[in-house]
Structure formats: C-alpha cells, structure tokens
Design an enzyme around this catalytic site. Sequence first.
Site, PDB file in Angstrom:
ATOM      1  CD  GLU A   1       1.736   0.245   5.463  1.00  0.00           C
ATOM      2  OE1 GLU A   1       1.704   1.117   6.348  1.00  0.00           O
ATOM      3  OE2 GLU A   1       0.731  -0.067   4.780  1.00  0.00           O
TER       4      GLU A   1
ATOM      5  CG  ASP B   1       0.691  -4.762   1.658  1.00  0.00           C
ATOM      6  OD1 ASP B   1       1.552  -3.898   1.395  1.00  0.00           O
ATOM      7  OD2 ASP B   1       0.222  -4.925   2.791  1.00  0.00           O
TER       8      ASP B   1
END
Length: 458
Positions: free
Chosen positions: A165, A103
């Site tokens: 994250e 991500d």
Amino acid sequence: MAASTTPEPPEDLRRAVEAVLPGARTDLEALVRIPSVWADPAHAEDTRRCADAVATLAREAGAADVEVLAAEGGAPAVVAHWPAQSHDPARPTPTVLLYAHHDVQPTGGDELWTSAPFEPREHEGRLYGRGAADDKAGVMTHLATLRAFDGRPPVGVTLFVEGEEESGSPTLSALLAEHRDALAADVIVIADAANPAVDVPAVTTSLRGLANIVVKVSMLERAVHSGMWGGPAGDALTALCRLLASLHDDKGDVAVAGLVTGSSEAPDIDEATFRGDAGLLDGVDLLGTGTITERLTHKPAIAVLGIDAPPVDGAANILLPRARAMVSTRLAPGQDSAAAVAAITEHLRRVAPWGVRLDVSLHASGEPFALDAVGTVYDLAREALTAAFGNAAVEVGMGGTVPFIAEFARSFPGASVLVTGVGDPASRWHGVDESLHLGMFSRCVLAEAMLLRSLARG
C-alpha cells in the site's frame, strides 16, 4: 438534566476485548520490530517475513484457511477466512472483508527519531515505532476483534492484509482479478484512516488520489567545468528547480490547469491546532486558498519528495548534465489519475525552460474515492463507534490515499465500504516518531467487535 443518549457497549463484548488487548499489544510490538519497507528492495525479505508473521497470527486466531499471495512482481499479501457460523437460507449472514496493510514507510532517517524506529517504545500512553499506527495497528485491530469472538465471529469474515500500500499498490488490480472469489464480500471495513481526536471517532467518506511521477531533465552530454562553460551553457539542476517552481502560484495553490478542485461543507480546522499538529515553524505561511479542510481533502496538492543531486558537502564546480525529481500529487475526489498525469506532463512540457530534454514517467498512482455514508451498514457503524468512544461519530475527508478502496469498489460495486480510523492527528503517519494512542486502539477494537455483532443481527 436529560439522560445521555450515548449507547453503552455490551458488557460481554467489553470484557472480551479487554481480555485480548494485552496479547494484541504484544503482537503489535512484534510486528513493529519487522522493518517491512517494501519500497526498499533491501527490505523485501523483511516484508515477506512480516506477511508470514501476520499469517501465523491469523491461524492462531482461528482462521479456517490462510494463504500468503502475491501477483507477479508484487508484495506478499495475507488472505484468511472465518466462515459464517449461521447457515439459515432465510436470513443469510453477510461476509465482511477486513482490510489493513503490513508494509510501512521508510523511516526518513533513523537518527532523527527519539528512539529506534523499529524498536517499539511506550511513552505517555502512546506506542512509538514505524508502523505502530500506519497500519500495523489496523492489522491488530482486526485480529484482536476476531480473538474477542474466540475465532468464531458472528458474520463471515475475510481478512485481507496487503503488502504494498505504501508503494501505491501497483499490483493490486492483478491480485484482485486473480483472487476475486476469495475476496468477495458484502461489507468492507478498512482500518487505515485517522480520527480527528483520540476520543472522537470518524467515518471517512472521501480520500484523495495519488499520482507520483519522476521528472528527468537533460541538458549536456557530460558534466563540464562551471567556470569554463558556465553562462552560455546551463545546468540541469537549475533547470529542474525552475520547472518545479512552476507547479505552484504565488499563493501556494497548484498551478496546473485541468486538475479537479472541489469544495467541502465540513467544519474548518482551527489554524493553530493544524499548525501545531503539522509542526509548522513560527512565521511560515500556510499554502493555498480556501478553508484548511478543503485544502486537505478536496483540492490537489503537489510536493517534491526527492531530488537526485550531489550533496552540498563535497560538491564540485561542474555543470550537471542531468537531474531528476520525484513529484507527488494528491488528487481531489472526482479526478481520474491518468488524466491528472497527462495534465501535469503537459504543464511541465509547456513551461520547460531553455529547450531542455524532458522525460516524465509514472511511478505510482491511486484513484481518489468518495461515498455517501447512507444506509444500514453506516448507521450501525456510527452506533458502534459512538458507543465505544463515548462521543458521537463524525464524517470526515482524508487527504491521504488508500488505492485499495477504489480498486475494490470497482471490483465489487455492491459492497458497502466503511473506512475507520486507527490514528489521530498526533500519530505522525509517514513522519518521524510515529505513534499509536493505546486508549484509542482499545476503543477501535471494541467498536469493530460491536459492528460485526450488529451486522449479524441486521
């Protein structure tokens, strides 16, 4: 003249890495093209698509099994396994978990970028694009290393590529608890940090934690005319501004009592270099006291990330009844995130002006982490990094947060944790025109390949 003591990388590994780099570059560019901004619900499907793409790459790299997993309400993560090639009971082969995340941060405004953020572009040896460094470079460092061994690494390998994250990993604890056996490892290599320079490798030994809170101020039942009511009646935005201003003292140090502050014996950073890398305008002061290194790695830092407020264009003459802000605190090693949130909340309630109604809620958190890089694993890592980069590896602290590290250390207390760099000061992580130095990327892959071989040999 004394002969150089810098070790040379094994020629066979150097050739193997060079052979896989073009394909790794192509696949990195393909991942950058996927806008996997899990924090934005509009990109939830893109994030799932990115996880599927990583899973496909893992299968192509020879993984024995690959799964796309998610805790309830969480982002998709990829878990893949390469079993150990040796099964000698007298000399068991370690299992190494390779971590990265797929991500990425929002762009901060596509129009501010020199080129489209999700269209990779090479310029002067750097690959530009959101996620090119943080952390799709980490994903491809691991996959390129596995390709260099033709899908048969000398140790057991588990690849774990997280998908949230950049949102503080809110469901990571649940994911680790549910899939503990699939993620167990003797050594964990986290490719999600930075090197001090493109030719100087680092072992990161401390990271700050994170506590993001939403602060909401309420003063009125409804918006009212600023001329008819302004003066005796206040507005929530002004009250919020006064509240936020209380978080720092006049020198720029965090003014919240109860937060941990540490010190560091690491060499300080040259101020001119720091100012240039950070993009500080001429005449703008640095905040806080202590060395720059201490302020970056061992002291708390607070920033206001966003405010809900009317834009200047079209603003009406009204008193705002409510206002809110996202406040981010980076926590020094040794700080408990829950205790930090309690201290910040107590500070805000104590200094809230004019009897306003105040609501503070936790948005995301991550624990700080520190370790002593002592032992065989760290010695082998320093040797591999030094050989691959041609310069001695250094130990550094990092001001950023990787929530996975503390979570994994709690879940697997016997594992050695190694945090390596895939960025450098010019990478502009989270900022406009993020980029990856391609020469450094190749050295990162070579170092990781050397490390896996060294771990197999003990």
